[in-house]
Design a protein around this motif. Structure first.
Motif, PDB file in Angstrom:
ATOM      1  N   TYR A  50       0.847  -1.192   0.000  1.00  0.00           N
ATOM      2  CA  TYR A  50       0.000   0.000   0.000  1.00  0.00           C
ATOM      3  C   TYR A  50       0.882   1.241   0.000  1.00  0.00           C
ATOM      4  CZ  TYR A  50      -2.860  -3.752   1.728  1.00  0.00           C
ATOM      5  OH  TYR A  50      -3.473  -4.964   1.862  1.00  0.00           O
ATOM      6  N   ARG A  71      -3.552   0.574  -3.191  1.00  0.00           N
ATOM      7  CA  ARG A  71      -2.832  -0.696  -3.179  1.00  0.00           C
ATOM      8  C   ARG A  71      -1.871  -0.746  -4.358  1.00  0.00           C
ATOM      9  NH1 ARG A  71      -7.731  -4.838  -4.770  1.00  0.00           N
ATOM     10  NH2 ARG A  71      -8.253  -3.858  -6.744  1.00  0.00           N
ATOM     11  N   SER A  74      -3.009  -5.771  -7.296  1.00  0.00           N
ATOM     12  CA  SER A  74      -4.450  -5.887  -7.505  1.00  0.00           C
ATOM     13  C   SER A  74      -5.115  -6.876  -6.554  1.00  0.00           C
ATOM     14  CB  SER A  74      -4.751  -6.281  -8.952  1.00  0.00           C
ATOM     15  OG  SER A  74      -4.179  -7.547  -9.237  1.00  0.00           O
ATOM     16  N   THR A  77      -6.059  -6.270  -0.258  1.00  0.00           N
ATOM     17  CA  THR A  77      -7.153  -5.555   0.386  1.00  0.00           C
ATOM     18  C   THR A  77      -6.765  -5.334   1.841  1.00  0.00           C
ATOM     19  OG1 THR A  77      -8.325  -7.576   1.016  1.00  0.00           O
ATOM     20  CG2 THR A  77      -8.922  -6.574  -1.118  1.00  0.00           C
ATOM     21  N   SER A 119     -13.664  -5.150   4.030  1.00  0.00           N
ATOM     22  CA  SER A 119     -12.534  -5.178   3.117  1.00  0.00           C
ATOM     23  C   SER A 119     -12.507  -3.927   2.232  1.00  0.00           C
ATOM     24  CB  SER A 119     -12.624  -6.435   2.255  1.00  0.00           C
ATOM     25  OG  SER A 119     -11.509  -6.530   1.431  1.00  0.00           O
ATOM     26  N   THR A 121     -10.140  -1.579  -0.827  1.00  0.00           N
ATOM     27  CA  THR A 121      -9.060  -1.596  -1.817  1.00  0.00           C
ATOM     28  C   THR A 121      -8.377  -0.231  -1.918  1.00  0.00           C
ATOM     29  OG1 THR A 121     -10.591  -1.071  -3.609  1.00  0.00           O
ATOM     30  CG2 THR A 121     -10.148  -3.410  -3.189  1.00  0.00           C
ATOM     31  N   SER A 122      -9.068   0.830  -1.522  1.00  0.00           N
ATOM     32  CA  SER A 122      -8.494   2.176  -1.521  1.00  0.00           C
ATOM     33  C   SER A 122      -9.344   3.069  -0.626  1.00  0.00           C
ATOM     34  CB  SER A 122      -8.435   2.758  -2.936  1.00  0.00           C
ATOM     35  OG  SER A 122      -9.735   2.962  -3.428  1.00  0.00           O
TER      36      SER A 122
END
Length: 162
Positions: A50, A71, A74, A77, A119, A121-122
């Protein structure tokens, strides 16, 4: 509480806790460390998957600077995070984050964190400079990937213009 006692308390909680982080935000004693004391794991020393980006370093009174957690892979998470604004020269907490859905603000220490352990991802954050000063700001962060794995000591980078 002095630094030695805080360190002992942190170690005790790390060893004895069975909790999964702070789904509703952290207690205020995390302002100095921004580390997830209640997780069962240890911080990861390898490169974090990250990165923290900021849109500007220098700020004027009331200026908004955007901060992102993104991240690098891909498949990465994360469940939690804490980001804190620090004046680059004095090292003191500075400014405040704007409130948004899913965030828990810690205005006393110029920090923000998740309000759930879903969860992610960004994350996109907006920080507001104090109305009575100018300076340079950096952001430090901790990313909790899961209850046994987190990355602390992350320092923001200046996002390159596109």
């Amino acid at each position: 509480m002095d630094g030695k006692n805080k360190l002992l308390l942190t170690a005790f909680i790390l060893i004895n806790s069975q909790a999964q982080g702070y789904p509703h935000g952290a207690p205020m004693d995390l302002c100095d460390t921004i580390s997830p004391m209640r997780t069962q794991g240890l911080p990861q020393s390898n490169d974090a998957p990250y990165v923290l980006w900021q849109t500007a370093i220098s700020y004027k009174p009331g200026q908004v600077i955007n901060v992102s957690i993104l991240r690098r892979r891909s498949d990465s998470t994360f469940e939690g995070f804490m980001v804190q604004a620090i004046d680059k020269i004095s090292g003191k907490y500075v400014g405040r984050f704007l409130d948004a859905e899913g965030l828990h603000l810690l205005d006393e220490c110029s920090a923000v964190m998740q309000n759930d352990n879903k969860s992610k991802t960004s994350i996109q954050l907006a920080w507001v400079a104090p109305l009575n000063q100018r300076g340079d700001v950096i952001f430090r962060g901790t990313i909790i990937e899961k209850k046994t794995k987190y990355y602390d000591g992350l320092i923001s980078r200046l996002e390159s213009p596109r």
